[in-house]
Motif scaffolding. Structure first.
Motif, PDB file in Angstrom:
ATOM      1  N   CYS A  48      40.985  39.448  49.141  1.00 20.98           N
ATOM      2  CA  CYS A  48      42.325  39.558  49.368  1.00 20.98           C
ATOM      3  C   CYS A  48      43.176  40.914  48.818  1.00 20.98           C
ATOM      4  N   HIS A  50      45.826  41.556  47.537  1.00 23.79           N
ATOM      5  CA  HIS A  50      46.709  41.519  46.373  1.00 23.79           C
ATOM      6  C   HIS A  50      45.707  41.702  44.978  1.00 23.79           C
ATOM      7  N   ARG A  51      44.946  40.668  44.644  1.00 22.35           N
ATOM      8  CA  ARG A  51      44.216  40.741  43.405  1.00 22.35           C
ATOM      9  C   ARG A  51      42.831  40.706  43.762  1.00 22.35           C
ATOM     10  N   GLY A  52      42.339  40.783  45.042  1.00 19.92           N
ATOM     11  CA  GLY A  52      40.834  41.067  45.070  1.00 19.92           C
ATOM     12  C   GLY A  52      40.189  39.450  45.186  1.00 19.92           C
ATOM     13  N   ALA A  53      40.756  38.571  45.102  1.00 20.29           N
ATOM     14  CA  ALA A  53      39.952  37.034  45.277  1.00 20.29           C
ATOM     15  C   ALA A  53      39.275  36.790  46.729  1.00 20.29           C
ATOM     16  N   CYS A  67      45.144  32.510  50.643  1.00 21.56           N
ATOM     17  CA  CYS A  67      44.515  32.998  49.506  1.00 21.56           C
ATOM     18  C   CYS A  67      44.324  31.795  48.340  1.00 21.56           C
ATOM     19  N   TYR A  69      44.163  32.150  45.352  1.00 19.40           N
ATOM     20  CA  TYR A  69      44.753  32.571  44.042  1.00 19.40           C
ATOM     21  C   TYR A  69      45.952  32.514  43.872  1.00 19.40           C
ATOM     22  N   HIS A  70      46.932  33.091  44.711  1.00 21.11           N
ATOM     23  CA  HIS A  70      48.430  32.944  44.587  1.00 21.11           C
ATOM     24  C   HIS A  70      49.078  32.705  45.779  1.00 21.11           C
ATOM     25  N   GLY A  71      48.092  32.023  46.729  1.00 19.54           N
ATOM     26  CA  GLY A  71      48.782  31.489  47.983  1.00 19.54           C
ATOM     27  C   GLY A  71      49.315  32.383  49.311  1.00 19.54           C
ATOM     28  N   TRP A  72      49.047  33.748  48.895  1.00 19.58           N
ATOM     29  CA  TRP A  72      49.562  34.616  50.061  1.00 19.58           C
ATOM     30  C   TRP A  72      48.980  34.045  51.445  1.00 19.58           C
TER      31      TRP A  72
END
Ligand code: FES
Ligand code: CO
Length: 331
Positions: A48, A50-53, A67, A69-72
């Motif tokens: 991702c 955003h933060r690499g998940a 994603c 992690y934060h649902g993007w």
């Protein structure tokens, strides 16, 4: 790396679920495959922005990849469409996941990691003439995860002089291991070897007697090849009988591979499982030997291993990889 500009198989089309992501890998690049609302398959870098998940841990929601992690949420082209923490926020065009080009062919999903430079030629999708031959039934066998480099697996496929030992009683006999001279010519994608003859006790599912079988081999890409068995007496009454097998390899890492076989056979009656079982028997005879070979990467310096005239096809393959600038899976 030139191999990034080639098309490679990464998964079976039917293995990509309708509404869930699937992790894959190509040339050490982790991938996530997923289908949008129309069923079209997309391949993204499995990370991702955003933060690499890992996106493959997420889910498919409303035709978008979400994603974990934060649902993007990302649409098929890679663009981020929704950031749940800021529901009113319109993500700019630069908010995107890394999307790669995808194709479907031969029941497999194909990906290339890089397009050729504007002034360079397109590298073609590996050809398989039997695909369009309505007299031949097609089905896939695999995947096999193999602890061997893709080029070692191609060489094994081109090699007839192991039949009497690795496939004794099936594709050969140690008492009939001699290999007649055969022809090898270079082609734009690799090589073509013709007039390859072998005496085979059980050359296919329907063999009722040992037969002298003639093969043609073609290298159709850096890690793909096709063999065609020419009509053979005493096998079946099907006119113009021939059998073609494509070997499709996904180079996962320089020393590990995922392997499929696409069978094209003149047998429309046997169940899929029976056709696969024959190929499975043959390949699982090859696999332990392949995984034992050292070095795992294929040596392109012809002085690194010993060669005879029976190894003409493999020597030509090594020369081809060298001149075409392949570096992945070789040493
Ligand atoms: Fe993917 Fe935050 S890491 S949404
Ligand atoms: Co073999």
């Amino acid at each position: 790396m030139i191999e990034q500009q080639h098309w490679h198989p990464v998964a079976g089309v039917d293995d990509v679920p309708a509404a869930a992501p699937l992790a894959a890998q190509l040339l050490e690049q982790p991938l996530v495959l997923w289908r949008d609302a129309d069923g079209a398959i997309h391949a993204f870098a499995d990370r991702c922005p955003h933060r690499g998940a890992r996106l493959s841990l997420g889910r498919v929601e409303g035709g978008r990849l979400e994603c974990p992690y934060h649902g993007w949420q990302f649409e098929g082209g890679g663009r981020c469409m929704h950031v749940p923490a800021l529901p009113q926020f319109q993500p700019p065009a630069g908010h995107r996941a890394g999307a790669f080009e995808v194709r479907q062919a031969h029941g497999l999903v194909w990906v290339r990691l890089a397009a050729p430079a504007a002034d360079a030629a397109e590298l073609p999708q590996p050809a398989f003439a039997a695909e369009d031959d309505a007299r031949l039934r097609k089905l896939n066998c695999g995947p096999y995860d193999v602890a061997a480099s893709a080029p070692r697996i191609i060489e094994n496929f081109l090699d007839m002089s192991h039949f009497g030992f690795v496939h004794e009683g099936w594709l050969g006999a140690r008492s009939a291991a001699a290999i007649d001279a055969y022809e090898v010519e270079p082609t734009p994608t690799g090589l073509r070897a013709t007039g390859c003859k072998a005496w085979q006790p059980q050359s296919n599912l329907h063999s009722t007697a040992a037969a002298q079988v003639e093969y043609t081999y073609e290298v159709t890409g850096p890690y793909t090849a096709v063999l065609t068995k020419l009509p053979e007496a005493g096998t079946t009454a099907v006119e113009g009988w021939r059998e073609s097998i494509a070997l499709y390899i996904c180079p996962l890492t320089p020393e590990t591979s995922r392997v499929w076989f696409r069978l094209a056979v003149a047998d429309f009656d046997s169940p899929d499982e029976k056709l696969r079982a024959f190929q499975h028997t043959i390949f699982t005879q090859d696999q332990p030997v392949l995984e034992s070979q050292m070095p795992k990467r294929l040596p392109l310096d012809l002085r690194a291993e010993l060669h005879t005239a029976a190894d003409k096809a493999s020597s030509a393959y090594r020369r081809h990889l060298k001149t075409s600038g392949i570096t992945f899976g070789v040493c």
